[in-house]
Design a protein around this motif. Structure first.
Motif, short mmCIF file in Angstrom:
data_model
loop_
_atom_site.label_atom_id
_atom_site.label_comp_id
_atom_site.label_asym_id
_atom_site.label_seq_id
_atom_site.Cartn_x
_atom_site.Cartn_y
_atom_site.Cartn_z
N MET A 75 0.90 -1.14 -0.12
CA MET A 75 -0.05 0.03 0.01
C MET A 75 0.69 1.20 0.10
N ILE A 76 0.57 2.08 -0.68
CA ILE A 76 1.11 3.40 -0.92
C ILE A 76 0.87 4.20 0.12
N PHE A 77 -0.36 4.64 0.49
CA PHE A 77 -0.73 5.60 1.39
C PHE A 77 -1.64 4.93 2.34
N LYS A 78 -1.67 5.53 3.66
CA LYS A 78 -2.55 5.03 4.61
C LYS A 78 -3.89 4.86 4.32
N ALA A 79 -4.51 5.95 3.55
CA ALA A 79 -6.04 5.86 3.06
C ALA A 79 -6.07 6.76 2.13
N VAL A 80 -7.21 6.65 1.16
CA VAL A 80 -7.67 7.48 0.19
C VAL A 80 -9.07 8.01 0.45
N ARG A 81 -9.24 9.21 0.35
CA ARG A 81 -10.63 10.00 0.74
C ARG A 81 -10.79 10.76 -0.50
N ASP A 82 -12.21 10.94 -0.68
CA ASP A 82 -12.39 12.07 -1.75
C ASP A 82 -12.45 13.53 -1.24
N SER A 83 -12.48 13.58 -0.08
CA SER A 83 -12.54 15.02 0.31
C SER A 83 -11.69 15.27 1.82
N ALA A 84 -11.61 16.55 2.09
CA ALA A 84 -10.84 16.81 3.22
C ALA A 84 -11.92 16.71 4.48
N PRO A 85 -11.27 15.90 5.70
CA PRO A 85 -12.26 15.85 7.01
C PRO A 85 -11.82 16.90 7.96
N TYR A 86 -11.08 17.80 7.44
CA TYR A 86 -10.89 18.99 8.50
C TYR A 86 -11.50 20.07 7.89
N PRO A 87 -11.69 21.21 8.81
CA PRO A 87 -12.37 22.42 8.36
C PRO A 87 -11.48 23.34 7.55
N ASP A 88 -11.96 24.20 6.83
CA ASP A 88 -11.15 25.10 6.00
C ASP A 88 -10.17 25.86 6.79
N HIS A 89 -8.94 26.05 6.61
CA HIS A 89 -7.89 26.45 7.59
C HIS A 89 -7.47 27.70 7.03
N GLY A 90 -7.73 28.17 5.74
CA GLY A 90 -7.87 29.45 5.03
C GLY A 90 -6.40 29.73 4.79
N VAL A 91 -5.19 28.78 4.57
CA VAL A 91 -4.00 29.15 4.40
C VAL A 91 -4.14 28.55 2.77
#
Length: 122
Positions: free
Chosen positions: A1-17
């Motif tokens: 496996m290359i990555f720990k997991a693959v998601r379709d979106s970010a689970p964290y709120p918008d950080h603004g950076v």
């Protein structure tokens, strides 16, 4: 496996950076590919070749650390290239987010000044 997991979106709120200048103030460090969760499940050539992508802007991938997990926000093409070359890590800029989603010691946009809560630890 290359990555720990693959998601379709970010689970964290918008950080603004969002600006390259803001990300460039974060020193890059080595991150193991198997510790990363991607926030995109596909590699889109339009995004890859966009002027704001890490392909043209930053030499390093952008990773967000949130609640003990590392999320690959930009630089999927760099991570895949590293894996294809047999490397197990990439160099990335890591933005630390507190549990509330506020960037810890994140660079401040010039418009906000130094008293913004974004620059304080949670």
């Amino acid at each position: 496996m290359i990555f720990k997991a693959v998601r379709d979106s970010a689970p964290y709120p918008d950080h603004g950076v969002t600006r390259q200048r803001d990300w460039s103030t974060i020193a890059p460090r080595q991150i193991r590919l198997d510790q990363l969760t991607t926030t995109r499940s596909t590699l889109d050539l339009r995004n890859l070749l966009d002027d704001d992508s890490t392909f043209f802007g930053d030499l390093f991938a952008h990773v967000v650390s949130y609640r003990g997990e590392l999320y690959l926000e930009t630089g999927l093409h760099r991570a895949l290239r590293a894996a294809l070359q047999g490397r197990t890590f990439i160099h990335a800029r890591v933005l630390e987010l507190g549990d509330s989603g506020v960037a810890l010691l994140a660079p401040l946009p010039p418009e906000t000044g130094g008293n913004s809560p974004r620059n304080r630890r949670n």
